[in-house]
Design a protein around this motif. Sequence first.
Motif, PDB file in Angstrom:
ATOM      1  N   MET A   1      -2.529   7.898   6.982  1.00  0.00           N
ATOM      2  CA  MET A   1      -2.716   8.638   5.735  1.00  0.00           C
ATOM      3  C   MET A   1      -2.682  10.150   5.937  1.00  0.00           C
ATOM      4  O   MET A   1      -2.877  10.905   4.994  1.00  0.00           O
ATOM      5  N   SER A   2      -2.437  10.615   7.155  1.00  0.00           N
ATOM      6  CA  SER A   2      -2.423  12.057   7.395  1.00  0.00           C
ATOM      7  C   SER A   2      -1.084  12.667   6.999  1.00  0.00           C
ATOM      8  O   SER A   2      -0.040  12.010   7.047  1.00  0.00           O
ATOM      9  N   SER A   3      -1.135  13.923   6.607  1.00  0.00           N
ATOM     10  CA  SER A   3       0.072  14.642   6.195  1.00  0.00           C
ATOM     11  C   SER A   3       0.942  14.943   7.410  1.00  0.00           C
ATOM     12  O   SER A   3       0.437  15.143   8.516  1.00  0.00           O
ATOM     13  N   PRO A   4       2.239  15.039   7.208  1.00  0.00           N
ATOM     14  CA  PRO A   4       3.130  15.381   8.327  1.00  0.00           C
ATOM     15  C   PRO A   4       2.946  16.850   8.729  1.00  0.00           C
ATOM     16  O   PRO A   4       2.534  17.676   7.937  1.00  0.00           O
ATOM     17  N   TYR A   5       3.243  17.129   9.970  1.00  0.00           N
ATOM     18  CA  TYR A   5       3.204  18.490  10.487  1.00  0.00           C
ATOM     19  C   TYR A   5       4.375  18.641  11.436  1.00  0.00           C
ATOM     20  O   TYR A   5       5.132  17.688  11.673  1.00  0.00           O
ATOM     21  N   GLN A   6       4.547  19.801  12.009  1.00  0.00           N
ATOM     22  CA  GLN A   6       5.752  20.114  12.773  1.00  0.00           C
ATOM     23  C   GLN A   6       6.026  19.125  13.899  1.00  0.00           C
ATOM     24  O   GLN A   6       7.159  18.765  14.149  1.00  0.00           O
ATOM     25  N   ASN A   7       5.003  18.656  14.606  1.00  0.00           N
ATOM     26  CA  ASN A   7       5.211  17.760  15.747  1.00  0.00           C
ATOM     27  C   ASN A   7       5.113  16.286  15.380  1.00  0.00           C
ATOM     28  O   ASN A   7       5.014  15.447  16.256  1.00  0.00           O
ATOM     29  N   SER A   8       5.138  15.967  14.102  1.00  0.00           N
ATOM     30  CA  SER A   8       4.971  14.565  13.703  1.00  0.00           C
ATOM     31  C   SER A   8       6.284  13.921  13.265  1.00  0.00           C
ATOM     32  O   SER A   8       6.270  12.915  12.581  1.00  0.00           O
TER      33      SER A   8
ATOM     34  N   ASN B   1      -6.488  16.499   5.584  1.00  0.00           N
ATOM     35  CA  ASN B   1      -6.518  15.470   4.539  1.00  0.00           C
ATOM     36  C   ASN B   1      -6.892  14.089   5.075  1.00  0.00           C
ATOM     37  O   ASN B   1      -7.213  13.209   4.310  1.00  0.00           O
ATOM     38  N   ALA B   2      -6.861  13.879   6.385  1.00  0.00           N
ATOM     39  CA  ALA B   2      -7.256  12.585   6.952  1.00  0.00           C
ATOM     40  C   ALA B   2      -8.402  12.759   7.947  1.00  0.00           C
ATOM     41  O   ALA B   2      -8.579  11.955   8.849  1.00  0.00           O
ATOM     42  N   THR B   3      -9.199  13.811   7.762  1.00  0.00           N
ATOM     43  CA  THR B   3     -10.371  14.019   8.605  1.00  0.00           C
ATOM     44  C   THR B   3     -11.336  12.847   8.420  1.00  0.00           C
ATOM     45  O   THR B   3     -11.405  12.254   7.354  1.00  0.00           O
ATOM     46  N   ALA B   4     -12.076  12.525   9.474  1.00  0.00           N
ATOM     47  CA  ALA B   4     -13.012  11.400   9.418  1.00  0.00           C
ATOM     48  C   ALA B   4     -13.927  11.520   8.198  1.00  0.00           C
ATOM     49  O   ALA B   4     -14.548  12.546   7.983  1.00  0.00           O
ATOM     50  N   SER B   5     -13.948  10.469   7.411  1.00  0.00           N
ATOM     51  CA  SER B   5     -14.816  10.434   6.233  1.00  0.00           C
ATOM     52  C   SER B   5     -15.051   8.981   5.844  1.00  0.00           C
ATOM     53  O   SER B   5     -14.403   8.070   6.361  1.00  0.00           O
ATOM     54  N   ASP B   6     -15.966   8.798   4.899  1.00  0.00           N
ATOM     55  CA  ASP B   6     -16.237   7.436   4.459  1.00  0.00           C
ATOM     56  C   ASP B   6     -15.078   6.857   3.639  1.00  0.00           C
ATOM     57  O   ASP B   6     -15.083   5.684   3.301  1.00  0.00           O
ATOM     58  N   ARG B   7     -14.071   7.661   3.363  1.00  0.00           N
ATOM     59  CA  ARG B   7     -12.878   7.170   2.662  1.00  0.00           C
ATOM     60  C   ARG B   7     -12.176   6.076   3.470  1.00  0.00           C
ATOM     61  O   ARG B   7     -11.484   5.229   2.909  1.00  0.00           O
ATOM     62  N   PHE B   8     -12.350   6.087   4.780  1.00  0.00           N
ATOM     63  CA  PHE B   8     -11.673   5.118   5.638  1.00  0.00           C
ATOM     64  C   PHE B   8     -12.580   3.974   6.071  1.00  0.00           C
ATOM     65  O   PHE B   8     -12.221   3.187   6.942  1.00  0.00           O
ATOM     66  N   LEU B   9     -13.765   3.892   5.460  1.00  0.00           N
ATOM     67  CA  LEU B   9     -14.608   2.721   5.683  1.00  0.00           C
ATOM     68  C   LEU B   9     -14.055   1.568   4.858  1.00  0.00           C
ATOM     69  O   LEU B   9     -13.725   1.729   3.687  1.00  0.00           O
ATOM     70  N   THR B  10     -13.941   0.432   5.467  1.00  0.00           N
ATOM     71  CA  THR B  10     -13.372  -0.742   4.828  1.00  0.00           C
ATOM     72  C   THR B  10     -14.352  -1.896   4.960  1.00  0.00           C
ATOM     73  O   THR B  10     -15.042  -2.021   5.971  1.00  0.00           O
ATOM     74  N   ASN B  11     -14.390  -2.733   3.964  1.00  0.00           N
ATOM     75  CA  ASN B  11     -15.222  -3.925   4.004  1.00  0.00           C
ATOM     76  C   ASN B  11     -14.854  -4.739   5.247  1.00  0.00           C
ATOM     77  O   ASN B  11     -13.684  -5.037   5.479  1.00  0.00           O
ATOM     78  N   ALA B  12     -15.827  -5.088   6.059  1.00  0.00           N
ATOM     79  CA  ALA B  12     -15.583  -5.802   7.309  1.00  0.00           C
ATOM     80  C   ALA B  12     -15.661  -7.321   7.154  1.00  0.00           C
ATOM     81  O   ALA B  12     -15.655  -8.049   8.145  1.00  0.00           O
TER      82      ALA B  12
ATOM     83  N   GLN C   1     -19.360  -2.769   7.144  1.00  0.00           N
ATOM     84  CA  GLN C   1     -18.312  -1.779   6.999  1.00  0.00           C
ATOM     85  C   GLN C   1     -17.658  -1.552   8.357  1.00  0.00           C
ATOM     86  O   GLN C   1     -18.309  -1.652   9.395  1.00  0.00           O
ATOM     87  N   CYS C   2     -16.381  -1.216   8.319  1.00  0.00           N
ATOM     88  CA  CYS C   2     -15.613  -0.944   9.526  1.00  0.00           C
ATOM     89  C   CYS C   2     -14.793   0.319   9.285  1.00  0.00           C
ATOM     90  O   CYS C   2     -14.179   0.458   8.219  1.00  0.00           O
ATOM     91  N   TYR C   3     -14.791   1.248  10.226  1.00  0.00           N
ATOM     92  CA  TYR C   3     -13.999   2.463  10.102  1.00  0.00           C
ATOM     93  C   TYR C   3     -12.599   2.163  10.622  1.00  0.00           C
ATOM     94  O   TYR C   3     -12.416   1.814  11.783  1.00  0.00           O
ATOM     95  N   ASP C   4     -11.594   2.308   9.766  1.00  0.00           N
ATOM     96  CA  ASP C   4     -10.209   1.978  10.115  1.00  0.00           C
ATOM     97  C   ASP C   4      -9.459   3.252  10.504  1.00  0.00           C
ATOM     98  O   ASP C   4      -8.829   3.907   9.685  1.00  0.00           O
ATOM     99  N   SER C   5      -9.519   3.604  11.794  1.00  0.00           N
ATOM    100  CA  SER C   5      -8.882   4.830  12.256  1.00  0.00           C
ATOM    101  C   SER C   5      -7.362   4.742  12.245  1.00  0.00           C
ATOM    102  O   SER C   5      -6.681   5.764  12.125  1.00  0.00           O
ATOM    103  N   THR C   6      -6.804   3.552  12.349  1.00  0.00           N
ATOM    104  CA  THR C   6      -5.352   3.409  12.255  1.00  0.00           C
ATOM    105  C   THR C   6      -4.888   3.786  10.856  1.00  0.00           C
ATOM    106  O   THR C   6      -3.928   4.543  10.684  1.00  0.00           O
TER     107      THR C   6
END
Length: 159
Positions: A35-42, A74-85, A25-30
Motif C-alpha cells: 500500500m506504499s506510494s512509489p518512489y524513485q527506487n521502487s 502513507n504506509a507508516t506503521a499504524s493500526d490501519r494494517f491490523l487485520t482480524n486474525a 488482531q494481526c499486523y499485516d506488514s506485507t
Amino acid sequence: GGFGTSLRYKWFDFSINFDYQIGGQCYDSTYAGLMSSPYQNSIGSNIHADILNAWTPENPNSNIPRFQFGDQYNATASDRFLTNASYLSLQNIVFGFTLPDDLAHKAHLNKVRLYLNCDNVWLWSKRQGLDPRLSMSGGGNNTYYSPIRTISGGINVTF
C-alpha cells in the motif's frame, strides 16, 4: 480450537480435521508494503489493488491516504494494517479402503489397507495471502511460508 470427524462404512474409512481461531488482531506488514506510494527506487514494485480506493477529492471518505509519488509516510506503521486474525483451516483429510478379510487371507495376509492423505489443504482468513497462524508476535509478512500442502498415499500390510 479444532473439530473433526471419522466415518467408516463397510471397507471404506474417511476422516477430516479442521482448526480455527476466533478473534485477535494481526499486523499485516506485507499488505502495508503493497500500500506504499512509489518512489524513485521502487521501479517494478507491486502495488495492492486497494490503492485504487485511496483518498481523492472525488473519494473524500476513504481511509486510505492520497496516492502520491514519493510520499514515504502513507504506509507508516499504524493500526490501519491490523487485520482480524480469525481463521478456519482444513488441516487433514484421509480416505482409506481396507480389503475384505477373505481377499486378504487369500493372499496370506491379515490385513491390507490403501489410503490417500492430504495435509494443510485449505485456509480461510480475513485477507487473502495472510496466514495468521505463523507469527507468535501478531505480525505477518512475506518472509513466512504457510505449511506445505502435502498429498500422499500408501499401503498398510499386516502379515
